[in-house]
Design an enzyme around this catalytic site. Structure first.
Site, PDB file in Angstrom:
ATOM      1  N   ILE A   1      60.492 146.269  45.724  1.00 17.69           N
ATOM      2  CA  ILE A   1      61.561 147.247  45.506  1.00 17.69           C
ATOM      3  C   ILE A   1      62.897 146.722  45.979  1.00 17.69           C
ATOM      4  O   ILE A   1      63.902 147.416  45.912  1.00 17.69           O
ATOM      5  CB  ILE A   1      61.249 148.597  46.185  1.00 17.69           C
ATOM      6  CG1 ILE A   1      60.884 148.389  47.644  1.00 17.69           C
ATOM      7  CG2 ILE A   1      60.160 149.338  45.443  1.00 17.69           C
ATOM      8  CD1 ILE A   1      60.634 149.684  48.392  1.00 17.69           C
ATOM      9  N   GLY A   2      62.932 145.497  46.446  1.00 17.51           N
ATOM     10  CA  GLY A   2      64.224 144.966  46.843  1.00 17.51           C
ATOM     11  C   GLY A   2      64.072 143.592  47.440  1.00 17.51           C
ATOM     12  O   GLY A   2      62.963 143.145  47.740  1.00 17.51           O
TER      13      GLY A   2
ATOM     14  N   GLY B   1      68.678 139.921  52.651  1.00 16.85           N
ATOM     15  CA  GLY B   1      68.895 138.708  53.412  1.00 16.85           C
ATOM     16  C   GLY B   1      67.678 138.301  54.218  1.00 16.85           C
ATOM     17  O   GLY B   1      67.483 137.136  54.532  1.00 16.85           O
ATOM     18  N   PHE B   2      66.852 139.258  54.550  1.00 15.84           N
ATOM     19  CA  PHE B   2      65.682 138.954  55.347  1.00 15.84           C
ATOM     20  C   PHE B   2      64.524 138.444  54.509  1.00 15.84           C
ATOM     21  O   PHE B   2      63.668 137.730  54.992  1.00 15.84           O
ATOM     22  CB  PHE B   2      65.162 140.224  56.017  1.00 15.84           C
ATOM     23  CG  PHE B   2      66.034 140.671  57.114  1.00 15.84           C
ATOM     24  CD1 PHE B   2      66.062 139.978  58.296  1.00 15.84           C
ATOM     25  CD2 PHE B   2      66.811 141.792  56.975  1.00 15.84           C
ATOM     26  CE1 PHE B   2      66.856 140.391  59.323  1.00 15.84           C
ATOM     27  CE2 PHE B   2      67.609 142.208  57.994  1.00 15.84           C
ATOM     28  CZ  PHE B   2      67.637 141.511  59.177  1.00 15.84           C
ATOM     29  N   GLY B   3      64.462 138.950  53.302  1.00 11.20           N
ATOM     30  CA  GLY B   3      63.308 138.681  52.477  1.00 11.20           C
ATOM     31  C   GLY B   3      63.028 139.922  51.663  1.00 11.20           C
ATOM     32  O   GLY B   3      63.823 140.869  51.652  1.00 11.20           O
TER      33      GLY B   3
ATOM     34  N   VAL C   1      61.329 143.336  49.988  1.00  2.67           N
ATOM     35  CA  VAL C   1      60.838 144.630  50.437  1.00  2.67           C
ATOM     36  C   VAL C   1      59.870 145.156  49.382  1.00  2.67           C
ATOM     37  O   VAL C   1      60.152 145.093  48.179  1.00  2.67           O
ATOM     38  CB  VAL C   1      62.006 145.620  50.619  1.00  2.67           C
ATOM     39  CG1 VAL C   1      61.488 146.949  51.145  1.00  2.67           C
ATOM     40  CG2 VAL C   1      63.047 145.059  51.557  1.00  2.67           C
TER      41      VAL C   1
ATOM     42  N   LYS D   1      58.870 145.465  54.746  1.00  2.00           N
ATOM     43  CA  LYS D   1      59.880 144.420  54.669  1.00  2.00           C
ATOM     44  C   LYS D   1      59.274 143.137  55.196  1.00  2.00           C
ATOM     45  O   LYS D   1      58.851 143.087  56.354  1.00  2.00           O
ATOM     46  CB  LYS D   1      61.055 144.874  55.534  1.00  2.00           C
ATOM     47  CG  LYS D   1      62.178 143.912  55.612  1.00  2.00           C
ATOM     48  CD  LYS D   1      63.233 144.506  56.510  1.00  2.00           C
ATOM     49  CE  LYS D   1      64.560 144.499  55.824  1.00  2.00           C
ATOM     50  NZ  LYS D   1      65.572 145.189  56.568  1.00  2.00           N
TER      51      LYS D   1
ATOM     52  N   ASP E   1      76.455 146.474  61.143  1.00  7.30           N
ATOM     53  CA  ASP E   1      76.466 146.181  59.716  1.00  7.30           C
ATOM     54  C   ASP E   1      76.438 147.503  58.948  1.00  7.30           C
ATOM     55  O   ASP E   1      75.543 147.753  58.154  1.00  7.30           O
ATOM     56  CB  ASP E   1      75.278 145.280  59.354  1.00  7.30           C
ATOM     57  CG  ASP E   1      75.510 144.560  58.029  1.00  7.30           C
ATOM     58  OD1 ASP E   1      76.642 144.600  57.514  1.00  7.30           O
ATOM     59  OD2 ASP E   1      74.547 143.980  57.509  1.00  7.30           O
TER      60      ASP E   1
END
Ligand code: NAG
Ligand code: NAG
Ligand code: NAG
Ligand code: NAG
Ligand code: NAG
Ligand code: NAG
Ligand code: NAG
Ligand code: NAG
Length: 899
Positions: free
Chosen positions: A541-542, A545-547, A549, A563, A659
């Site tokens: 679903i997304g 920047g982390f990786g 989801v 996530k 952020d």
């Protein structure tokens, strides 16, 4: 985490207790009566700033009170609501120290207890059970039994205030608070005696009501009580006859308060439930500054000059470091209370001598105390002082042959040329050592010792900083790694386990295989379980920047967003768990809930509650699809503001998001609005709040202080939130190049300060593009409606557009201190707080940004402020990261070290 606070209980643990004990639903404020059993804490009543009970007329409230906005002291208190005056506090000497700590009402009485359940204050035991707690219209908090008889009441236990219809019996007293944020008893007292009302400083009088010009004596008699009401202040006899009064014009409510500065203030309120004052705005006494015992510090001389006063030192004295004066010949005055540890008893090692104060100097206390001896001469007065180890100085009045001693402590003098003081001479007792060499040695030591200590400290701190910097450098060379958080982890590692502690066997070699207790981790999933819940990562679903989801489903059927954090192989498992434990225990209706996590080998996964409408940027910026209507935008603004306010003020430790942007505001059906990705940045403890280590944010929402040495604080989030508000108004990215897709970040990442011809041409276009500047100009022209999203075609509430724009501009003020706190922002958006006006001169920098200066630059910014503040090294690093569209709603702030 609390790096600076070696408290017996780490903040994290407190936070966990907080999380475990209470679901943070908002509780409602009761009127007049509360029936046992009932509990309140600052946290439970966060929305009302601790207020849990209100009097019927709305004038008084009972609250878990946090004076001065500090974070360590909470009191069970009664406040006059409209003026926010605290008129009574239960546990002044024993504040509760945590937002989660409780005020508890049971049939046994009222008590306050600390977060670990230890009672710090309670009412005495009663013969009959308590049936109710009542706050009446006069501000009296009372415990009632089944027959409505009063078992106990706050009016009988005054602290520093007296309100209309309360009376203070002779022999009773009020004690000033220590400071505006600490209700502990300070040094000033108001005592009602059988003849008068007097003010004293550590036992010595400095004011008498009967001496003051404001008072009128009606008759002789024995004073039984003092009371204040709508027509004035009264000293009354037992039969109610007035002995002394201070007549005042009619008012419904009066509050007498002994201030932290030693002044007695009588405030008047035309109506009890409003803060409006009638014609007389009250009385402050002593009215002249020089009449206060510490007007100029110890041994200072106060000179009255009209209403103002000036401070000097007596002739043979010089200003000392503690705002007072000290002998200029190097001898020392006797410390107050020097009697106890008196080592000069044999009379050998120290010699007593006296320094004259010169002429025209009076001492405030001599007016109010009888002389120690009358009919003596000056030398016997001196002898009396020498023989009395608590005597710090003496005053001898030639004309009346009176001898006054200043005992225990000595305050300020009053400069006078009036005849009454002409014959008075004052002398201060000093000690000088007999052997000058030993004295100079002592002085030398006094100077050298601190110097050496400071030097050693500097060397040690410097070494630590260099070593850890080197270590980081080495690590950075070995692999893409950043500043270490070892200090925090070590502390964490030492924290005691709790029932909910998980034992984490750390596999990372850099953690030396140490076993770590991390108390209160949320549910821990195995990787198999994660695979099962996400159906082997089927629905993505997304990707942020982390990786990526993924959507998932827990065995109980609830949906989650999983996530998968990538590229953080160097992130220690302990670090990860520490952060997870904190995030997992923050619960607020406007914050995305962490349901669990997984760390297996190098896998790092976070399991969040699922928000079915995704992040705000999608409905807000997408060119097609249903529009966000104005009301929804308003609700989102308020919800997000409340969530951030909770992060900043509601938790045991301050958490700065760092952020704030639409991508991190998630929506779900039913009007749910939640902030995501908080806590992935560092947290701040109260002590650290001015300092910050490693932070990052997203371009377009970065406050100017990222570019300067100014500390990153909660106001940095306020700036980002201001940008989000403008985007809510406008329905587009503030910087239009971000709307069109595929814009490379590279060219933007250079800070363009050139003002050449080409820049001028581009400046014209980007000027129109930069919406914050457009909004500022709209504000200056008073034209708000045309700032609203054109796609709404006027379906807006003009007043609310104006409000949102004004609040947004206040949030953008260049000086962080001038920005409102998130709590105030939320209040202004809701309309419950007075709207502030943006200040144009604090927004001038927007013109600079608007002219093509890119603002704080692209990508990741690393700011390192070395604790201590003096040496602030900013390393600003810009990277040509593609910033366009983080499609993921789990977004772009990064847990990882910069790549
Ligand atoms: C203030 O008190 C008066 C009566 O004493 C009442 O009529 C009025 O509604 C109150 N106002 C508020 C805001 O509670
Ligand atoms: C409870 O906490 C307070 C401070 O927060 C501490 O002084 C006290 O010793 C603790 N009591 C227990 C029983 O742990
Ligand atoms: C509140 O209680 C105090 C003490 O019992 C009493 O003197 C006062 O009159 C009461 N006020 C009202 C408005 O009932
Ligand atoms: C006590 O006071 C409350 C409210 O004033 C009233 O409703 C109740 O009947 C009273 N109880 C008794 C026993 O008088
Ligand atoms: C005032 O009252 C307090 C306590 O009631 C007492 O300790 C103190 O000595 C009194 N001070 C004076 C100046 O009477
Ligand atoms: C205030 O108290 C004094 C003395 O008891 C009394 O004479 C006066 O009438 C009172 N004023 C009001 C407004 O109740
Ligand atoms: C002194 O204070 C009084 C009353 O507060 C005021 O009327 C007067 O103007 C002041 N004088 C000066 C010189 O400030
Ligand atoms: C006291 O001194 C001031 C100036 O220093 C002078 O104006 C005033 O008249 C003097 N007062 C008396 C009573 O001498």
């Amino acid at each position: 985490m609390g790096m600076g606070s070696p408290s017996p209980m780490p903040p994290l643990l407190l936070l966990l207790i907080l999380g475990a004990r209470q679901a943070t639903h908002a509780s409602t404020v009761t009127t007049e009566l509360i029936i046992p059993d009932f509990t309140a804490s600052y946290l439970l009543f966060l929305d009302t700033l601790g207020v849990f009970l209100r009097s019927r007329n709305g004038a008084f409230v009972a609250a878990v009170y946090n004076p001065g906005g500090q974070k360590d002291r909470y009191y069970l208190a009664v406040l006059h609501g409209p003026s926010k005056t605290c008129v009574w506090a239960a546990n002044r000497a024993a504040p509760i120290t945590d937002t989660a700590a409780l005020v508890r009402l049971t049939s046994a009485g009222l008590s306050t207890e600390d977060a670990n359940g230890t009672a710090v204050w309670s009412t005495p035991s009663f013969s009959s059970p308590v049936a109710a707690l009542r706050l009446n219209d006069s501000g009296n908090l009372a415990l009632l039994d089944g027959d409505n008889a009063t078992l106990w009441q706050s009016f009988d236990r005054p602290t520093d205030s007296l309100v209309s219809s309360q009376s203070l019996p002779a022999g009773g007293s009020l004690a000033s608070a220590l400071s505006d944020s600490d209700m502990k008893e300070g040094v000033y007292r108001l005592n009602v005696t059988t003849a008068d009302a007097v003010l004293s400083w550590i036992g010595s009088l400095y004011w008498r009501l009967s001496n003051d010009a404001i008072s009128v004596k009606d008759r002789d008699g024995t004073v039984a009580s003092m009371a204040v009401n709508g027509t004035g202040l009264y000293l009354l006899a037992a039969n109610g006859a007035i002995i002394i009064q201070v007549p005042m014009p009619p008012a419904e409510l009066r509050i007498v308060q002994l201030g932290v500065d030693g002044k007695l203030q009588i405030s008047s309120f035309a109506s009890a439930n409003s803060s409006a004052s009638p014609m007389d705005s009250g009385i402050v006494t002593p009215s002249r500054g020089c009449d206060l015992p510490l007007s100029c510090g110890a041994l200072g001389v106060c000179t009255a000059n009209g209403n103002a006063s000036a401070c000097t030192c007596p002739r043979l004295f010089a200003a000392s470091h503690d705002h007072g004066c000290a002998p200029s010949d190097g001898s020392t005055t006797l410390p107050s209370g020097s009697c106890k540890g008196d080592d000069g008893g044999a009379g050998g090692s120290t010699a007593i001598s006296y320094i004259s104060l010169g002429s025209g100097i009076a001492y405030y206390a001599n007016k109010f105390s009888p002389p120690a001896v009358s009919g003596s001469n000056s030398s016997s007065c001196q002898k009396l002082c020498t023989g009395n180890c608590s005597c710090l100085g003496y005053f001898y009045d030639d004309s009346s042959r009176s001898c006054y001693l200043a005992q225990h402590q000595i305050g300020s003098f009053i400069s006078t040329n009036s005849t009454s003081a002409a014959g008075t001479s004052g002398y201060i007792k000093v000690q000088s050592s007999q052997s000058p060499s030993s004295s100079s040695n002592k002085t030398l030591i006094a100077i050298l010792l601190p110097t050496v200590i400071v030097f050693v400290l500097i060397v040690v701190v410097g070494a630590v900083v260099i070593v850890s910097w080197r270590k980081n450098e080495r690590r950075a060379g070995r692999r893409p790694s950043g500043p270490s958080r070892d200090v925090q982890l070590r502390r964490q590692a030492r924290s005691p386990g709790s029932a909910s502690a998980h034992l984490v066997r750390d596999l990372d070699s850099e953690d030396d295989g140490e076993d770590v207790f991390i108390p209160g981790l949320p549910t821990r999933f195995t990787h198999n379980e994660i695979e099962e819940m996400t159906n082997s990562y089927r629905t993505k679903i997304g990707a942020g920047g982390f990786g990526a989801v993924y959507k998932g489903e827990l065995p109980d059927g609830s949906l989650v967003a999983v996530k998968r954090i990538e590229g953080v192989g160097t992130q220690g498992k302990r670090e990860f768990c520490t952060e997870i434990a904190v995030i997992g225990n923050i619960h607020h209706v406007n914050l995305v809930r962490l349901r669990g996590f997984c760390t297996e080998g190098h896998r790092r996964l976070l399991v969040y509650e699922y928000m079915n409408r995704g992040s705000l940027d999608r409905p807000l910026f997408r060119p097609t699809g249903p529009l966000l209507e104005w009301k929804e935008r308003m609700d989102i603004a308020v919800g997000a503001a409340r969530g951030l306010a909770y992060l900043h003020f509601g938790c045991n430790q301050r958490i700065i998001h760092c952020d704030v942007k639409p991508e991190n505001i998630l929506l779900a059906d039913g009007g749910q609005v939640k902030i995501a990705d908080f806590g992935l940045a560092k947290f701040l403890t109260p002590e650290q709040s001015g300092l910050f280590t490693t932070m990052r944010g997203t371009r377009g929402y970065l406050a100017p202080e990222w570019l300067t040495n100014t500390a990153i604080t909660d106001r940095t989030d306020v700036y980002g939130f201001g940008m989000v508000l403008l985007e809510l108004v406008h329905g587009r990215k503030n910087r239009s190049e971000h709307v069109s897709e595929g814009t490379g970040g590279a060219e933007d990442s250079t800070i363009n300060t050139s003002s050449g011809g080409t820049a001028a041409s581009s400046s014209r276009s980007s000027r129109n593009d930069y919406f914050p500047l457009v909004a500022l100009e709209g504000h200056e022209a008073g034209r708000y409606a045309e700032l609203a999203d054109a796609r709404l075609e006027g379906r807006v509430v003009a007043k609310e557009v104006e409000r949102m724009v004004k609040v947004a501009l206040c949030c953008l003020h260049e000086d962080p201190q001038m920005r409102p706190s998130m709590a105030v922002v939320a209040g202004m958006l809701e309309g419950t707080m007075e709207l502030r006006e943006p200040r144009a001169q604090a927004l001038g920098f927007l013109r600079l940004y608007g002219r093509g200066f890119a603002g704080p630059s692209d990508g990741n910014i690393i700011k390192q402020v070395i604790v201590g503040g003096a040496v602030a090294a900013d390393r600003i690093r810009s990277e040509a990261t593609t910033m366009s569209g983080w499609p993921s709603y789990m977004s772009s702030s990064e847990l990882s070290e910069p790549r």
